[in-house]
Design a protein around this motif. Structure first.
Motif, short mmCIF file in Angstrom:
data_model
loop_
_atom_site.label_atom_id
_atom_site.label_comp_id
_atom_site.label_asym_id
_atom_site.label_seq_id
_atom_site.Cartn_x
_atom_site.Cartn_y
_atom_site.Cartn_z
N SER A 288 0.77 -1.23 0.01
CA SER A 288 -0.01 0.22 0.18
C SER A 288 0.83 1.29 -0.02
CB SER A 288 -0.95 -0.12 1.05
OG SER A 288 -0.34 -0.02 2.44
N HIS A 292 0.54 4.11 -2.57
CA HIS A 292 0.15 5.62 -2.31
C HIS A 292 1.16 6.46 -2.85
CE1 HIS A 292 -0.98 8.80 0.22
NE2 HIS A 292 0.30 8.76 0.73
N ARG A 296 1.13 9.80 -5.36
CA ARG A 296 1.53 11.11 -5.19
C ARG A 296 2.45 11.55 -6.22
NH1 ARG A 296 3.75 11.51 0.63
NH2 ARG A 296 3.93 13.62 -0.12
N LEU A 311 -4.09 5.82 -5.62
CA LEU A 311 -4.33 6.63 -4.15
C LEU A 311 -5.67 5.81 -3.66
CD1 LEU A 311 -3.49 10.38 -5.12
CD2 LEU A 311 -2.43 8.82 -3.47
N SER A 312 -6.70 5.60 -4.44
CA SER A 312 -7.89 5.04 -4.01
C SER A 312 -7.43 3.55 -3.49
CB SER A 312 -8.86 4.99 -5.13
OG SER A 312 -10.41 4.35 -4.64
N SER A 315 -5.72 3.70 -0.20
CA SER A 315 -6.58 4.25 1.02
C SER A 315 -7.30 2.91 1.59
CB SER A 315 -7.37 5.56 0.87
OG SER A 315 -8.26 5.17 -0.32
N PRO A 319 -6.21 2.48 5.73
CA PRO A 319 -7.18 3.66 5.75
C PRO A 319 -6.37 5.09 6.02
CG PRO A 319 -8.20 1.75 6.72
CD PRO A 319 -6.67 1.55 6.42
N TYR A 321 -3.88 6.26 4.51
CA TYR A 321 -3.52 6.91 3.26
C TYR A 321 -4.62 7.47 2.45
CZ TYR A 321 0.90 4.10 3.68
OH TYR A 321 2.08 3.90 4.27
N THR A 322 -4.60 8.99 2.50
CA THR A 322 -5.88 9.52 2.01
C THR A 322 -5.35 10.31 1.09
OG1 THR A 322 -6.10 10.98 3.70
CG2 THR A 322 -7.35 9.01 3.85
N GLY A 323 -6.10 10.65 -0.08
CA GLY A 323 -5.72 11.64 -1.05
C GLY A 323 -4.27 11.89 -1.52
#
Length: 323
Positions: A288, A292, A296, A311-312, A315, A319, A321-323
């Motif tokens: 993950s 991620h 980015r 990114l989705s 996450s 959890p 890892y957002t945006g």
């Protein structure tokens, strides 16, 4: 027993510390190895008379920070007195603001060519030239004289050929990763003593360090850890310098490649980061963090559509890892 001294040869405390260490270790037979540190990395490539350098705006204020409560002249007088007490007089005082890059190359090469004994002779010659003889150690001619007098006959030729530059760069980065922040810093078995402490304090420190259990790690593991430390210190280019031999010899190791990808990202080498992260994700789709970071990286390249999928997924797997 090996004692490393991380120091700059334009630091008067390095010479004072050398004498105090010699007295502390009289008859011990320890191997003393000198490593580079820069206290004045902005020194001009061409040396300037110290008197002129001290007349520059802001110079006195900067020097006042070195010894709070004393004027720069009072501090220089104090250091000269201490040097005399250590047998480094009666003549004492640098006359030049010198770039020490070449001096550090000579010192590092002396160790590579002839070990600690030859290196010590070169260090002594450089320090004596700078502080006692008031010579310009930024001069190739002066350094060549020092090398010959120390018995390092190959030194002038190696300096002229530019040898030792990469070695010193790596050593400076290694010191930074280890947390060396002052000249001199004595290091024994991973323990550090900062500053030119008294001979008694040095003896106590060495005895303490000798008693500590140390887990010896393979050189490549130490290098990887130091590269990671540099990345945490926000020096990704330095991290990549230390990683270079590992990328050449262990280029398929996932840990090495992951750290390199992070350093590429942090140093804005986004194309390289993308290629490495895409490989890591293809090999292990459940990683993950790699996914991620790939997202980015793609975002920073303006590839928002491609980034969104990574990114989705990242996450969902983690959890946090957002945006």
């Amino acid at each position: 027993m090996r004692i490393e001294i991380w120091a700059d040869v334009v630091c008067p405390w390095a010479y004072i510390g050398k004498r105090r260490l010699e007295r502390a270790l009289a008859g011990e037979g320890a191997e003393v190895v000198w490593r580079p540190y820069r206290i004045d990395p902005s020194a001009p490539a061409e040396s300037v008379p110290l008197e002129d350098a001290l007349a520059e705006p802001g110079a006195e204020e900067m020097l006042s920070a070195c010894a709070p409560g004393l004027t720069p002249q009072d501090n220089r007088d104090r250091v000269a007195l201490i040097a005399a007490e250590e047998g480094l007089g009666p003549s004492w005082g640098a006359a030049w603001r010198a770039d020490t890059a070449d001096a550090h190359r000579l010192i590092a090469l002396a160790f590579e060519e002839g070990g600690a004994e030859l290196q010590d002779a070169v260090v002594e010659g450089v320090l004596r030239a700078h502080f006692v003889e008031a010579r310009n150690i930024g001069s190739g001619e002066v350094l060549a004289d020092v090398a010959r007098e120390a018995g390092f006959s190959a030194g002038p030729r190696l300096l002229e050929a530019g040898a030792g530059g990469e070695l010193v760069r790596e050593l400076l980065l290694t010191g930074k990763a280890m947390g060396v922040k002052t000249s001199p810093t004595f290091v024994v078995r991973g323990r550090a003593l900062a500053g030119a402490q008294s001979s008694e304090a040095i003896v106590e420190f060495v005895r303490y360090a000798e008693r500590q259990e140390v887990r010896e790690l393979p050189e490549e593991v130490e290098r990887l850890r130091r590269a990671e430390s540099l990345l945490e210190l926000r020096d990704p280019l330095g991290a990549l310098v230390l990683l270079r031999p590992l990328l050449e010899s262990q280029g398929e190791d996932r840990g090495v490649r992951s750290l390199a990808a992070r350093a590429y990202f942090a140093s804005a080498q986004l194309g390289r980061a993308t290629r490495e992260l895409e490989r890591l994700v293809a090999e292990n789709p459940d990683d993950s963090y790699a996914r991620h970071l790939l997202g980015r990286t793609l975002q920073r390249r303006g590839l928002d559509g491609e980034a969104a999928a990574h990114l989705s997924l990242a996450s969902v797997m983690t959890p946090g890892y957002t945006g």
